[in-house]
Design a protein around this motif. Structure first.
Motif, PDB file in Angstrom:
ATOM      1  N   TYR A 235       0.850  -1.191   0.000  1.00 56.68           N
ATOM      2  CA  TYR A 235       0.000   0.000   0.000  1.00 56.68           C
ATOM      3  C   TYR A 235       0.886   1.242   0.000  1.00 56.68           C
ATOM      4  O   TYR A 235       2.094   1.171   0.290  1.00 56.68           O
ATOM      5  CB  TYR A 235      -0.954   0.002   1.191  1.00 56.68           C
ATOM      6  N   THR A 236       0.268   2.363  -0.319  1.00 56.41           N
ATOM      7  CA  THR A 236       0.978   3.641  -0.315  1.00 56.41           C
ATOM      8  C   THR A 236       0.730   4.351   1.008  1.00 56.41           C
ATOM      9  O   THR A 236      -0.425   4.535   1.417  1.00 56.41           O
ATOM     10  CB  THR A 236       0.508   4.538  -1.468  1.00 56.41           C
ATOM     11  N   LEU A 237       1.802   4.725   1.670  1.00 53.03           N
ATOM     12  CA  LEU A 237       1.721   5.492   2.908  1.00 53.03           C
ATOM     13  C   LEU A 237       2.024   6.944   2.583  1.00 53.03           C
ATOM     14  O   LEU A 237       3.092   7.272   2.064  1.00 53.03           O
ATOM     15  CB  LEU A 237       2.726   4.955   3.931  1.00 53.03           C
ATOM     16  N   ALA A 238       1.050   7.826   2.873  1.00 50.42           N
ATOM     17  CA  ALA A 238       1.206   9.247   2.551  1.00 50.42           C
ATOM     18  C   ALA A 238       1.209  10.075   3.828  1.00 50.42           C
ATOM     19  O   ALA A 238       0.439   9.798   4.752  1.00 50.42           O
ATOM     20  CB  ALA A 238       0.076   9.704   1.628  1.00 50.42           C
ATOM     21  N   LEU A 239       2.074  11.077   3.870  1.00 52.93           N
ATOM     22  CA  LEU A 239       2.175  11.973   5.019  1.00 52.93           C
ATOM     23  C   LEU A 239       1.645  13.339   4.604  1.00 52.93           C
ATOM     24  O   LEU A 239       2.220  14.004   3.729  1.00 52.93           O
ATOM     25  CB  LEU A 239       3.622  12.075   5.495  1.00 52.93           C
ATOM     26  N   SER A 240       0.543  13.762   5.233  1.00 53.48           N
ATOM     27  CA  SER A 240      -0.164  14.951   4.756  1.00 53.48           C
ATOM     28  C   SER A 240       0.635  16.229   4.940  1.00 53.48           C
ATOM     29  O   SER A 240       0.639  17.100   4.071  1.00 53.48           O
ATOM     30  CB  SER A 240      -1.518  15.072   5.468  1.00 53.48           C
ATOM     31  N   ARG A 241       1.318  16.371   6.064  1.00 51.65           N
ATOM     32  CA  ARG A 241       2.038  17.621   6.329  1.00 51.65           C
ATOM     33  C   ARG A 241       3.420  17.634   5.693  1.00 51.65           C
ATOM     34  O   ARG A 241       3.911  18.679   5.278  1.00 51.65           O
ATOM     35  CB  ARG A 241       2.140  17.850   7.842  1.00 51.65           C
ATOM     36  N   SER A 242       4.049  16.475   5.645  1.00 49.75           N
ATOM     37  CA  SER A 242       5.403  16.394   5.084  1.00 49.75           C
ATOM     38  C   SER A 242       5.409  16.268   3.574  1.00 49.75           C
ATOM     39  O   SER A 242       6.468  16.417   2.945  1.00 49.75           O
ATOM     40  CB  SER A 242       6.131  15.190   5.688  1.00 49.75           C
ATOM     41  N   LYS A 243       4.236  15.955   2.979  1.00 55.02           N
ATOM     42  CA  LYS A 243       4.117  15.812   1.524  1.00 55.02           C
ATOM     43  C   LYS A 243       5.032  14.700   0.999  1.00 55.02           C
ATOM     44  O   LYS A 243       5.604  14.800  -0.091  1.00 55.02           O
ATOM     45  CB  LYS A 243       4.445  17.129   0.800  1.00 55.02           C
ATOM     46  N   LEU A 244       5.141  13.632   1.786  1.00 52.54           N
ATOM     47  CA  LEU A 244       5.956  12.492   1.395  1.00 52.54           C
ATOM     48  C   LEU A 244       5.071  11.271   1.193  1.00 52.54           C
ATOM     49  O   LEU A 244       4.038  11.128   1.841  1.00 52.54           O
ATOM     50  CB  LEU A 244       7.010  12.182   2.462  1.00 52.54           C
ATOM     51  N   GLU A 245       5.497  10.384   0.304  1.00 50.98           N
ATOM     52  CA  GLU A 245       4.794   9.126   0.087  1.00 50.98           C
ATOM     53  C   GLU A 245       5.809   8.011  -0.121  1.00 50.98           C
ATOM     54  O   GLU A 245       6.916   8.252  -0.590  1.00 50.98           O
ATOM     55  CB  GLU A 245       3.881   9.209  -1.151  1.00 50.98           C
ATOM     56  N   MET A 246       5.403   6.793   0.226  1.00 43.04           N
ATOM     57  CA  MET A 246       6.242   5.647  -0.088  1.00 43.04           C
ATOM     58  C   MET A 246       5.396   4.388  -0.122  1.00 43.04           C
ATOM     59  O   MET A 246       4.308   4.338   0.443  1.00 43.04           O
ATOM     60  CB  MET A 246       7.386   5.504   0.912  1.00 43.04           C
ATOM     61  N   ARG A 247       5.898   3.386  -0.782  1.00 45.95           N
ATOM     62  CA  ARG A 247       5.250   2.085  -0.849  1.00 45.95           C
ATOM     63  C   ARG A 247       5.683   1.262   0.356  1.00 45.95           C
ATOM     64  O   ARG A 247       6.873   1.210   0.693  1.00 45.95           O
ATOM     65  CB  ARG A 247       5.653   1.388  -2.148  1.00 45.95           C
TER      66      ARG A 247
END
Length: 318
Positions: A235-247
């Motif tokens: 799944y994709t993990l997204a960080l709303s404030r940091s604007k980062l994503e990773m699998r």
């Protein structure tokens, strides 16, 4: 990037006292002797030890005793090294970083009687609860303590044993009593709580299966083994404030993913029982595998050390 959702404060070791065989009691105070942040009876704090170790302990003093945090640590030779470091290396005057207290027992005023069941050093949160209840003029409680031989923290227990609030069960003499008989049947205004080894907790959970969940409290020493999820998907993990994503791949923890992104997340047990790594989530469908969050808390938070995702995307408030 470093995101620290839990504040750490600086404390100084004021005293170290013996609490029994292989047990030391550490009193932690503000460097300038100011009041420390408040806590519930039996709340947890994380100690940030030299070498990067983070270990969680229950506070055993009365919340009104607000100029110190008191923790009792049993030396566990076969443990992960935190208790040995505290026993062998930490001295009076040393500085220790401590997280803000979290959790603890909810001893609401509408509850009229409390039954506590503890095994060995698991008595610590209930010493805090007992002090709170007695000071509040609500001394209707009973603590059943299972030990092998001498009880721990005997000096702290002695006044409660004298008044009959504590019943010590030496299992070397008569075996461990039936937990269900100690807990009894659900009754209005009665709450029950347990802290001890896994077998005792299993018996306690079975004995309280028909109790209202809000009147049952469990404290764990060791996280239970997580079952292998053969249906886990990436799944994709997204960080709303940091604007980062990773699998995040099957078998990879959310905590490991966050660390790989450079996010500094406090973590101690890494098994979903201590509450150190709680993070709020915003979108998606978390899979909760922890043993610490209530249903209401899970509606907005998760423990990144054990949580997963039931959908293709999960958004955290980081």
């Amino acid at each position: 990037m470093k995101v620290k959702p839990i504040t750490t404060i600086k404390t100084v070791v004021e005293t170290i006292e013996q609490g029994g065989t292989d047990i030391k009691v550490f009193s932690l105070v503000d460097p300038d002797r100011w009041e420390l942040p408040p806590f519930r009876p039996g709340a947890h704090i994380d100690l940030h030890l030299p070498g990067g170790m983070v270990r969680t302990y229950s506070l055993c003093n009365d919340p009104a005793d607000n100029k110190r945090y008191l923790v009792a640590v049993k030396r566990e030779r076969g443990g992960r090294g935190g208790s040995v470091k505290l026993h062998d290396e930490i001295k009076v005057g040393d500085t220790i970083g401590v997280t803000l207290p979290r959790g603890g027992l909810k001893l609401d005023g509408d509850l009229t009687h409390h039954v506590f069941v503890a095994g060995g050093i698991g008595v610590t949160p209930f010493l805090s609860a007992a002090a709170f209840l007695q000071r509040s003029g609500r001394p209707d409680f009973r603590l059943h303590l299972m030990v092998r031989g001498e009880p721990p923290l005997k000096a702290m227990l002695a006044p409660l044993m004298k008044t009959g609030h504590v019943v010590v069960h030496d299992t070397t003499r008569s075996g461990r009593p039936d937990v269900a008989s100690l807990v009894g049947l659900p009754s209005p205004g009665v709450s029950v709580a347990c802290c001890g080894p896994e077998s005792m907790l299993d018996d306690f959970e079975q004995a309280t299966r028909d109790w209202p969940g809000q009147r049952v409290h469990i404290e764990r020493f060791v996280p239970p083994a997580l079952p292998v999820d053969r249906n886990a998907r990436p799944y994709t993990l997204a960080l709303s404030r940091s604007k980062l994503e990773m699998r995040v791949d099957p078998g990879q923890t959310m905590l490991a993913a966050l660390v790989s992104l450079g996010i500094d997340i406090p973590a101690s047990c890494c098994g979903g029982i201590c509450g150190s790594c709680k993070v709020d989530w915003l979108e998606g469908a978390p899979v909760h595998r922890d043993r610490v969050l209530s249903p209401a808390e899970r509606a907005r938070s998760l423990m990144v050390c054990v949580a997963g995702s039931a959908e293709d995307r999960l958004v955290l408030d980081l």
